[in-house]
Design a protein around this motif. Structure first.
Motif, mmCIF file in Angstrom:
data_model
loop_
_atom_site.group_PDB
_atom_site.id
_atom_site.type_symbol
_atom_site.label_atom_id
_atom_site.label_comp_id
_atom_site.label_asym_id
_atom_site.label_seq_id
_atom_site.Cartn_x
_atom_site.Cartn_y
_atom_site.Cartn_z
ATOM 1 N N VAL A 53 0.861 -1.182 0.000
ATOM 2 C CA VAL A 53 0.000 0.000 0.000
ATOM 3 C C VAL A 53 0.899 1.234 0.000
ATOM 4 N N PRO A 54 0.685 2.140 -0.959
ATOM 5 C CA PRO A 54 1.537 3.332 -1.001
ATOM 6 C C PRO A 54 1.274 4.245 0.199
ATOM 7 N N GLU A 55 2.325 4.922 0.645
ATOM 8 C CA GLU A 55 2.211 5.830 1.785
ATOM 9 C C GLU A 55 1.629 7.164 1.345
ATOM 10 N N ASP A 56 1.081 7.916 2.303
ATOM 11 C CA ASP A 56 0.576 9.253 2.004
ATOM 12 C C ASP A 56 1.679 10.075 1.354
ATOM 13 N N GLY A 57 1.310 10.851 0.359
ATOM 14 C CA GLY A 57 2.272 11.671 -0.348
ATOM 15 C C GLY A 57 2.899 10.975 -1.542
ATOM 16 N N ASP A 58 2.815 9.660 -1.592
ATOM 17 C CA ASP A 58 3.334 8.911 -2.729
ATOM 18 C C ASP A 58 2.398 9.163 -3.907
ATOM 19 N N PRO A 59 2.927 9.504 -5.082
ATOM 20 C CA PRO A 59 2.043 9.745 -6.227
ATOM 21 C C PRO A 59 1.192 8.537 -6.600
ATOM 22 N N TRP A 60 1.637 7.334 -6.221
ATOM 23 C CA TRP A 60 0.823 6.136 -6.494
ATOM 24 C C TRP A 60 -0.413 6.087 -5.604
ATOM 25 N N ALA A 61 -0.390 6.772 -4.468
ATOM 26 C CA ALA A 61 -1.548 6.799 -3.580
ATOM 27 C C ALA A 61 -2.585 7.809 -4.047
ATOM 28 N N GLU A 62 -2.111 8.876 -4.655
ATOM 29 C CA GLU A 62 -2.990 10.001 -4.943
ATOM 30 C C GLU A 62 -3.353 10.149 -6.412
ATOM 31 N N GLY A 63 -2.549 9.592 -7.303
ATOM 32 C CA GLY A 63 -2.812 9.739 -8.734
ATOM 33 C C GLY A 63 -2.461 11.131 -9.202
#
Length: 155
Positions: free
Chosen positions: A76-86
């Motif tokens: 699971v990507p961490e907050d701030g990771d572009p993979w989490a937010e798109g």
């Protein structure tokens, strides 16, 4: 809020990355020939569309991520990771591209899609027929131009 998805054609992943960077991550449709297909995300629902079009099984993982340009996390990507937010951009796999280009009766394919895709619960074939027709036409234009299909997604 919902999942926004745009499909478009482009000559290469490198060109797509350059345009997405220039657009600050926003959809490159407008600069590229494309169609909006809200809720038709590339990882699951497009697979259901391929099955509806061909009657054949679909391989998950056929598509290659081109944005973000950082390695895709294994967990699971961490907050701030572009993979989490798109946003995310995927190059549509060859088999899916070919399946879309082969659609000749979008009404029948749309009916099969809404009958089998739980993600589209409550949708009607009439709502999806124009989307299927536009995607099929886009895939044929991409093929004729020697280009690939891409999907831009954002929450």
């Amino acid at each position: 809020m919902g999942l926004l998805t745009d499909y478009f054609r482009a000559p290469s992943a490198a060109v797509v990355v350059a345009v997405v960077e220039r657009h600050g991550g926003h959809s490159p449709v407008g600069e590229f020939d494309g169609v909006s297909a809200k809720w038709l995300e590339v990882l699951v629902v497009l697979g259901r569309l391929v099955v509806a079009a061909t009657g054949e099984s679909y391989r998950v993982g056929e598509h290659e991520a081109v944005w973000p340009t950082t390695p895709e996390p294994t967990g699971v990507p961490e907050d701030g990771d572009p993979w989490a937010e798109g946003p995310w951009v995927y190059e549509v796999g060859v088999e899916a591209h070919d399946a879309l280009a082969s659609i000749t009766d979008p009404g029948v394919v749309a009916a099969r899609l809404v009958a089998t895709a739980e993600e589209l619960d409550g949708a009607s074939a009439g709502e999806w027929e124009p989307v299927v027709a536009e995607l099929a036409a886009l895939a044929r234009r991409a093929r004729a131009a020697g280009e690939r299909l891409y999907c831009w997604m954002c929450l």
